[in-house]
Scaffold this active site. Structure first.
Site, PDB file in Angstrom:
ATOM      1  N   PHE A   1       0.816  -1.219   0.000  1.00 21.94           N
ATOM      2  CA  PHE A   1       0.000   0.000   0.000  1.00 21.94           C
ATOM      3  C   PHE A   1       0.855   1.277   0.000  1.00 21.94           C
ATOM      4  CE2 PHE A   1      -2.154   2.806   3.373  1.00 21.94           C
ATOM      5  CZ  PHE A   1      -2.755   3.628   2.445  1.00 21.94           C
TER       6      PHE A   1
ATOM      7  N   TYR B   1       2.831  -7.633  16.025  1.00 20.54           N
ATOM      8  CA  TYR B   1       3.231  -6.730  14.936  1.00 20.54           C
ATOM      9  C   TYR B   1       4.109  -5.606  15.463  1.00 20.54           C
ATOM     10  CZ  TYR B   1       2.868  -2.657  11.842  1.00 20.54           C
ATOM     11  OH  TYR B   1       3.161  -1.547  11.085  1.00 20.54           O
ATOM     12  N   SER B   2       3.610  -4.882  16.479  1.00 16.94           N
ATOM     13  CA  SER B   2       4.379  -3.721  16.938  1.00 16.94           C
ATOM     14  C   SER B   2       5.676  -4.153  17.618  1.00 16.94           C
ATOM     15  CB  SER B   2       3.540  -2.816  17.840  1.00 16.94           C
ATOM     16  OG  SER B   2       2.975  -3.532  18.900  1.00 16.94           O
TER      17      SER B   2
ATOM     18  N   THR C   1       6.330   2.538  12.586  1.00 12.97           N
ATOM     19  CA  THR C   1       4.963   2.854  13.000  1.00 12.97           C
ATOM     20  C   THR C   1       4.948   3.479  14.390  1.00 12.97           C
ATOM     21  OG1 THR C   1       2.940   1.749  13.752  1.00 12.97           O
ATOM     22  CG2 THR C   1       4.885   0.404  13.684  1.00 12.97           C
ATOM     23  N   ASP C   2       3.875   4.212  14.685  1.00 13.05           N
ATOM     24  CA  ASP C   2       3.714   4.759  16.042  1.00 13.05           C
ATOM     25  C   ASP C   2       3.294   3.665  17.026  1.00 13.05           C
ATOM     26  OD1 ASP C   2       1.089   4.364  15.175  1.00 13.05           O
ATOM     27  OD2 ASP C   2       0.391   6.357  15.755  1.00 13.05           O
ATOM     28  N   GLU C   3       2.925   2.487  16.504  1.00 13.46           N
ATOM     29  CA  GLU C   3       2.440   1.425  17.404  1.00 13.46           C
ATOM     30  C   GLU C   3       3.534   0.911  18.331  1.00 13.46           C
ATOM     31  OE1 GLU C   3      -0.266  -1.402  15.729  1.00 13.46           O
ATOM     32  OE2 GLU C   3      -0.879  -0.050  14.125  1.00 13.46           O
TER      33      GLU C   3
ATOM     34  N   ALA D   1       7.358  -5.334   4.976  1.00 14.85           N
ATOM     35  CA  ALA D   1       7.002  -5.831   6.305  1.00 14.85           C
ATOM     36  C   ALA D   1       5.719  -6.640   6.210  1.00 14.85           C
ATOM     37  CB  ALA D   1       6.777  -4.664   7.273  1.00 14.85           C
TER      38      ALA D   1
ATOM     39  N   PRO E   1     -18.229  -4.320  10.245  1.00 17.39           N
ATOM     40  CA  PRO E   1     -17.775  -4.749  11.572  1.00 17.39           C
ATOM     41  C   PRO E   1     -16.952  -3.660  12.262  1.00 17.39           C
ATOM     42  CG  PRO E   1     -16.440  -5.777   9.856  1.00 17.39           C
ATOM     43  CD  PRO E   1     -17.473  -4.951   9.151  1.00 17.39           C
ATOM     44  N   VAL E   2     -17.320  -3.354  13.513  1.00 16.42           N
ATOM     45  CA  VAL E   2     -16.567  -2.373  14.310  1.00 16.42           C
ATOM     46  C   VAL E   2     -16.187  -3.052  15.620  1.00 16.42           C
ATOM     47  CG1 VAL E   2     -16.693  -0.168  15.528  1.00 16.42           C
ATOM     48  CG2 VAL E   2     -17.767  -0.417  13.277  1.00 16.42           C
TER      49      VAL E   2
ATOM     50  N   GLY F   1      -6.086  -7.346  23.306  1.00 16.59           N
ATOM     51  CA  GLY F   1      -4.994  -6.384  23.546  1.00 16.59           C
ATOM     52  C   GLY F   1      -5.095  -5.113  22.713  1.00 16.59           C
TER      53      GLY F   1
ATOM     54  N   LYS G   1       8.117  -4.677  14.818  1.00 18.85           N
ATOM     55  CA  LYS G   1       8.568  -3.387  14.268  1.00 18.85           C
ATOM     56  C   LYS G   1       9.525  -2.713  15.256  1.00 18.85           C
ATOM     57  CE  LYS G   1       7.553  -1.587  10.915  1.00 18.85           C
ATOM     58  NZ  LYS G   1       8.113  -1.677   9.529  1.00 18.85           N
TER      59      LYS G   1
ATOM     60  N   ASN H   1      -1.524   5.854  11.645  1.00 22.31           N
ATOM     61  CA  ASN H   1      -2.301   5.048  10.688  1.00 22.31           C
ATOM     62  C   ASN H   1      -2.511   5.777   9.366  1.00 22.31           C
ATOM     63  OD1 ASN H   1      -2.795   3.603  13.163  1.00 22.31           O
ATOM     64  ND2 ASN H   1      -4.516   2.641  12.097  1.00 22.31           N
TER      65      ASN H   1
HETATM   66  P1  NAD Z   1       1.528  -3.683   3.149  1.00 22.39           P
HETATM   67  O1  NAD Z   1       1.257  -4.909   3.943  1.00 22.39           O
HETATM   68  O2  NAD Z   1       0.446  -3.107   2.305  1.00 22.39           O
HETATM   69  O3  NAD Z   1       2.777  -3.932   2.164  1.00 22.39           O
HETATM   70  C1  NAD Z   1       3.924  -4.641   2.555  1.00 22.39           C
HETATM   71  C2  NAD Z   1       4.693  -5.029   1.308  1.00 22.39           C
HETATM   72  O4  NAD Z   1       5.908  -5.681   1.711  1.00 22.39           O
HETATM   73  C3  NAD Z   1       3.941  -6.002   0.410  1.00 22.39           C
HETATM   74  O5  NAD Z   1       4.019  -5.570  -0.930  1.00 22.39           O
HETATM   75  C4  NAD Z   1       4.682  -7.327   0.609  1.00 22.39           C
HETATM   76  O6  NAD Z   1       4.646  -8.154  -0.543  1.00 22.39           O
HETATM   77  C5  NAD Z   1       6.087  -6.830   0.918  1.00 22.39           C
HETATM   78  N1  NAD Z   1       6.877  -7.802   1.704  1.00 22.39           N
HETATM   79  C6  NAD Z   1       6.471  -8.502   2.803  1.00 22.39           C
HETATM   80  N2  NAD Z   1       7.467  -9.285   3.242  1.00 22.39           N
HETATM   81  C7  NAD Z   1       8.541  -9.076   2.438  1.00 22.39           C
HETATM   82  C8  NAD Z   1       9.870  -9.557   2.383  1.00 22.39           C
HETATM   83  N3  NAD Z   1      10.302 -10.468   3.274  1.00 22.39           N
HETATM   84  N4  NAD Z   1      10.694  -9.110   1.415  1.00 22.39           N
HETATM   85  C9  NAD Z   1      10.262  -8.209   0.492  1.00 22.39           C
HETATM   86  N5  NAD Z   1       9.010  -7.719   0.480  1.00 22.39           N
HETATM   87  C10 NAD Z   1       8.159  -8.133   1.437  1.00 22.39           C
HETATM   88  O7  NAD Z   1       2.077  -2.618   4.196  1.00 22.39           O
HETATM   89  P2  NAD Z   1       1.901  -1.031   4.232  1.00 22.39           P
HETATM   90  O8  NAD Z   1       0.654  -0.713   4.934  1.00 22.39           O
HETATM   91  O9  NAD Z   1       2.169  -0.493   2.878  1.00 22.39           O
HETATM   92  O10 NAD Z   1       3.114  -0.642   5.206  1.00 22.39           O
HETATM   93  C11 NAD Z   1       4.410  -0.421   4.684  1.00 22.39           C
HETATM   94  C12 NAD Z   1       5.365  -0.127   5.825  1.00 22.39           C
HETATM   95  O11 NAD Z   1       4.911   1.008   6.549  1.00 22.39           O
HETATM   96  C13 NAD Z   1       5.472  -1.263   6.848  1.00 22.39           C
HETATM   97  O12 NAD Z   1       6.807  -1.351   7.253  1.00 22.39           O
HETATM   98  C14 NAD Z   1       4.584  -0.798   7.995  1.00 22.39           C
HETATM   99  O13 NAD Z   1       5.033  -1.325   9.213  1.00 22.39           O
HETATM  100  C15 NAD Z   1       4.766   0.696   7.918  1.00 22.39           C
HETATM  101  N6  NAD Z   1       3.640   1.500   8.421  1.00 22.39           N
HETATM  102  C16 NAD Z   1       2.374   1.262   7.974  1.00 22.39           C
HETATM  103  C17 NAD Z   1       1.323   2.065   8.413  1.00 22.39           C
HETATM  104  C18 NAD Z   1      -0.089   1.865   7.917  1.00 22.39           C
HETATM  105  O14 NAD Z   1      -1.000   2.520   8.413  1.00 22.39           O
HETATM  106  N7  NAD Z   1      -0.336   1.019   6.927  1.00 22.39           N
HETATM  107  C19 NAD Z   1       1.574   3.090   9.328  1.00 22.39           C
HETATM  108  C20 NAD Z   1       2.901   3.311   9.757  1.00 22.39           C
HETATM  109  C21 NAD Z   1       3.919   2.504   9.279  1.00 22.39           C
END
Ligand code: NAD
Length: 349
Positions: A12, A158-159, A133-135, A82, A213-214, A292, A162, A187
């Site tokens: 994303f 997860y957190s 992340t802030d988590e 991730a 769902p909430v 949690g 990270k 987020n």
């Molecule tokens: P996402 O799950 O949409 O995308 C993760 C991507 O990483 C996917 O394309 C997946 O194929 C790839 N991936 C997973 N494991 C891998 C590996 N071992 N090697 C190579 N690629 C791999 O995640 P996102 O929401 O886009 O988040 C991206 C980053 O930002 C993450 O590190 C997340 O912790 C951080 N983050 C996300 C948010 C949020 O709200 N979504 C907020 C703060 C930080």
């Protein structure tokens, strides 16, 4: 031409970042394992563009990453890759440790060796930016915000994973001198988010007239940031951030979950009313809370504003309306995720 190695650039936030960076004239080598969360449909507009080089692979694959670094000589690595979904981390934490901790360690070691091989100004200019992340800071009470000095207190697998990766990044700076930067963001929401996360899940189910769902009482608070603003913050930190520092990124847009869901419902009532005349709000269904479940996150992003002049350009109201509009206009993208065809095409089935 400046080249970046972006990991997780089919997910994303990573894909939004890649689209923005290529549009701005950067060359991007995009390394992504293509887990369920990786979706090449998102990058379709870059097909045939020689500024985007996609490579399927794992951040922990030292041989592959080392070869890519030597071949393309990037001036920075931006690590988005991730496992990212809290609910999945509760059901199966091992994959989170595997990618977020062990994978990040492999990437750091390979980056360190590459950085050491760079001469003079190339070495000085190199950056390793870790997206977090802030988590990692845990849960807040009714008052206060997370700052960069808030102690880490991760509550979900997860957190925790990270947090471990953030500590490794910090350690690689202090121990080896690797020029690292870390961003801790609240987020995100916006185009191309996998429809398991709250906002796209609710938009997609509301459009289909299905129950929304909430969790629990719906009063858990998150500080929402439009994804494009997160990407611009990362670019700003990459260009001007002080090496070894961490920067909090947030939208100053605290909303509880039920407010977010009701905002989406009101937008859809106006833009795409249900055929039977019901209000979308009538679809809201409270479900058993996530174990949690952190109560409140809020980010103090004043360091990023003070030092680098960054601030978000979307209010929550503008960002959420743009997001609803995007999902309404891009139903085939969502449909291909829901029916699985976004993966089958990739596998050549
Ligand atoms: P996402 O799950 O949409 O995308 C993760 C991507 O990483 C996917 O394309 C997946 O194929 C790839 N991936 C997973 N494991 C891998 C590996 N071992 N090697 C190579 N690629 C791999 O995640 P996102 O929401 O886009 O988040 C991206 C980053 O930002 C993450 O590190 C997340 O912790 C951080 N983050 C996300 C948010 C949020 O709200 N979504 C907020 C703060 C930080």
């Amino acid at each position: 031409m400046k080249t970046l190695l972006v990991t997780g650039g089919a997910g994303f936030i990573g894909a939004n970042f890649v689209l923005q960076a290529v549009a701005d004239g950067l060359r991007v080598v995009n390394l992504d394992k293509l887990t369920y969360a990786g979706n090449l449909d998102t990058l379709e507009s870059l097909n045939g563009n020689d500024k985007h080089i996609f490579v399927q692979g794992d951040i922990g694959d030292r041989a592959l990453v080392g070869t890519l670094l030597q071949q393309y000589r990037p001036s920075a690595i931006v690590n988005f890759a991730a496992e990212s979904h809290v609910d999945r981390s509760i059901d199966g934490p091992a994959a989170f440790v595997e990618t977020n901790v062990v994978g990040t360690l492999g990437l750091l070691e390979t980056a360190r060796d590459y950085w050491r091989s760079l001469a003079g100004s190339d070495g000085d200019a190199f950056r390793f930016l870790h997206v977090s992340t802030d988590e990692v800071y845990g849960s807040l009470g009714e008052e206060g915000k997370f700052t960069e000095t808030t102690p880490y207190a991760p509550n979900s697998p997860y957190s925790a994973s990270k947090a471990a990766s953030d500590h490794l990044v910090r350690a690689f700076h202090h121990t080896y001198g690797l020029p690292t930067l870390t961003t801790n963001c609240s987020n995100n929401y916006g185009p191309y988010q996998f429809p398991e996360k709250l906002i796209p899940l609710v938009i997609q189910k509301a459009m289909a007239g299905e129950p929304l769902p909430v969790y629990g009482d719906g009063l858990n608070i998150r500080d929402w940031l439009f994804v494009g603003d997160h990407c611009s913050a990362i670019r700003r930190v990459l260009e001007g951030g002080r090496v070894g520092e961490t920067y909090n990124v947030g939208g100053n847009a605290e909303r509880n979950n039920i407010t977010v869901v009701k905002t989406i419902c009101a937008l859809l009532d106006a833009k795409k009313p249900l055929p039977d005349g019901r209000k979308h709000e009538s679809l809201i269904t409270y479900v058993k809370d996530r174990p949690g479940h952190d109560r409140r996150y809020a980010i103090d992003a004043s360091k990023l504003q003070r030092e680098l002049g960054w601030q978000p350009s979307h209010s929550f109201e503008a960002g959420i309306e743009a997001t609803v509009d995007w999902y309404l206009a891009n139903r085939p993208w969502v449909q291909r995720v829901l029916d699985g065809s976004y993966r089958m095409e990739r596998l050549g089935v």
